[in-house]
Design an enzyme around this catalytic site. Structure first.
Site, PDB file in Angstrom:
ATOM      1  N   HIS A 161       0.853  -1.192   0.000  1.00 29.62           N
ATOM      2  CA  HIS A 161       0.000   0.000   0.000  1.00 29.62           C
ATOM      3  C   HIS A 161       0.890   1.244   0.000  1.00 29.62           C
ATOM      4  CE1 HIS A 161      -3.350  -2.628   0.617  1.00 29.62           C
ATOM      5  NE2 HIS A 161      -2.711  -3.193   1.634  1.00 29.62           N
ATOM      6  N   LYS A 166      23.318  -2.655   3.173  1.00 32.24           N
ATOM      7  CA  LYS A 166      23.418  -2.154   1.798  1.00 32.24           C
ATOM      8  C   LYS A 166      21.994  -2.058   1.259  1.00 32.24           C
ATOM      9  CE  LYS A 166      26.398  -2.839  -2.215  1.00 32.24           C
ATOM     10  NZ  LYS A 166      26.747  -1.449  -2.402  1.00 32.24           N
ATOM     11  N   GLU A 194      33.763   7.211   4.461  1.00 29.34           N
ATOM     12  CA  GLU A 194      34.093   6.470   3.232  1.00 29.34           C
ATOM     13  C   GLU A 194      33.861   7.408   2.048  1.00 29.34           C
ATOM     14  OE1 GLU A 194      31.398   3.137   2.866  1.00 29.34           O
ATOM     15  OE2 GLU A 194      29.630   4.403   3.061  1.00 29.34           O
TER      16      GLU A 194
END
Ligand code: PMP
Length: 292
Positions: free
Chosen positions: A97, A149, A182
């Protein structure tokens, strides 16, 4: 090109999923980027383990187990006659939904795309990459663990845009303490006074598969490695710097925030790591001929 979609192989034009999929609506899903080198799927088990952990962390049940996933990845490469390339494996929450809750969503879509990869030009591996730190910070690891991830990469996309706008191909991302986290799709390493350093995972780094490979290769070179918080100053004053990632592999970095790293050329140890990595990718994985 044939795309794997929930057990079928379909033409690229026919690879379609619902606009109600929460993967699209909310970035609710997980993925992996995997490389294929001369018919060998590099570190496939490590990638699938990370996918399983990412899914578990977001309470997403994967529709396939490890062996089925392995077969699906290898079949996708085989059916596309690929010996070298990049595999994108995506699992979404599935259609639901319009509300945020995943209740009622599913089944999740499993999508596998095997395609060519656009690498940095070889010249950059010889001359090195220049990077710049950007204003967009890496999401706090207590808000969203960087080890997941997930399909939501907006944070990294904004950082990438900021770097590109000022003429750089890659951005250095800091965490909310101002420490190095990073790059937008790569982990960061430096070498200083004979020691290899990389930020710990809780600084906001993904547990990169290539990061792990670089740490293993450093041990082969008897280069001590420490996972420790790093500042921009540490990068500016390092002897060597390099980035690691599935797409970028191991790539030297010769300039950070307009400061030359070392003598401004790829460092000796970095070049040795690149050589070792290029040998490793041909042997460390699942060979398409062996997987049935
Ligand atoms: N950090 C981020 C945010 C990434 O998306 C990736 C993967 N592209 C990496 C680091 C590198 O991880 P890996 O070596 O597993 O590709």
């Amino acid at each position: 090109m044939k795309i794997y979609l929930n057990g079928d192989f379909v033409a690229k034009e026919d690879a379609k999923i619902s606009v109600f999929d929460h993967g699209l609506l909310y970035g609710d899903g997980v993925f992996e980027g995997i490389r294929l080198y001369d018919g060998c799927v590099f570190k496939l088990d490590e990638h699938l383990e990370r996918l399983e952990y990412s899914a578990k962390a977001i309470l997403l049940e994967l529709p396939l187990n490890r062996e089925q996933m392995k077969k699906a990845v290898c079949d996708t490469c085989r059916i596309n006659d690929m010996q070298n390339g990049y595999v994108r494996l995506v699992v979404t929450r599935g259609p639901g939904h319009l509300g945020l809750t995943p209740d009622g969503c599913g089944p999740g879509n499993v999508i596998i795309i095997a395609d060519d990869i656009q690498l940095y030009p070889e010249e950059l591996y010889e001359k090195g990459l220049k990077i710049i730190s950007v204003p967009t910070r890496r999401i706090n690891s207590s808000a969203l663990p960087p080890a997941i991830k997930s399909l939501n990469y907006l944070n990294n996309i904004l950082a990438k845009i900021e770097a590109k706008k000022v003429g750089f191909q890659e951005a250095l991302m800091l965490n909310d303490k101002g420490e190095i986290a990073e790059c937008t799709g790569d982990n960061v390493f430096i070498i200083a006074k004979g020691i290899l350093y990389t930020p710990p995972l809780d600084a906001g780094s993904l547990r990169g598969i290539t990061r792990g490979a670089a740490i293993d290769l450093a041990a082969q070179l008897e280069l001590p490695c420490r996972e420790q918080a790093l500042t921009r100053y540490d990068l500016w004053t390092a002897d060597e710097c390099f980035l690691t990632g599935t797409a970028a592999e191991v790539i030297p970095c010769v300039e950070v925030d307009h400061r030359q790293v070392g003598d401004g050329t790829p460092g000796v140890m970095t070049r040795r790591l690149i050589d070792l990595f290029r040998k490793m990718v041909l042997s460390d994985g699942v060979h398409l001929n062996e997987q049935d």
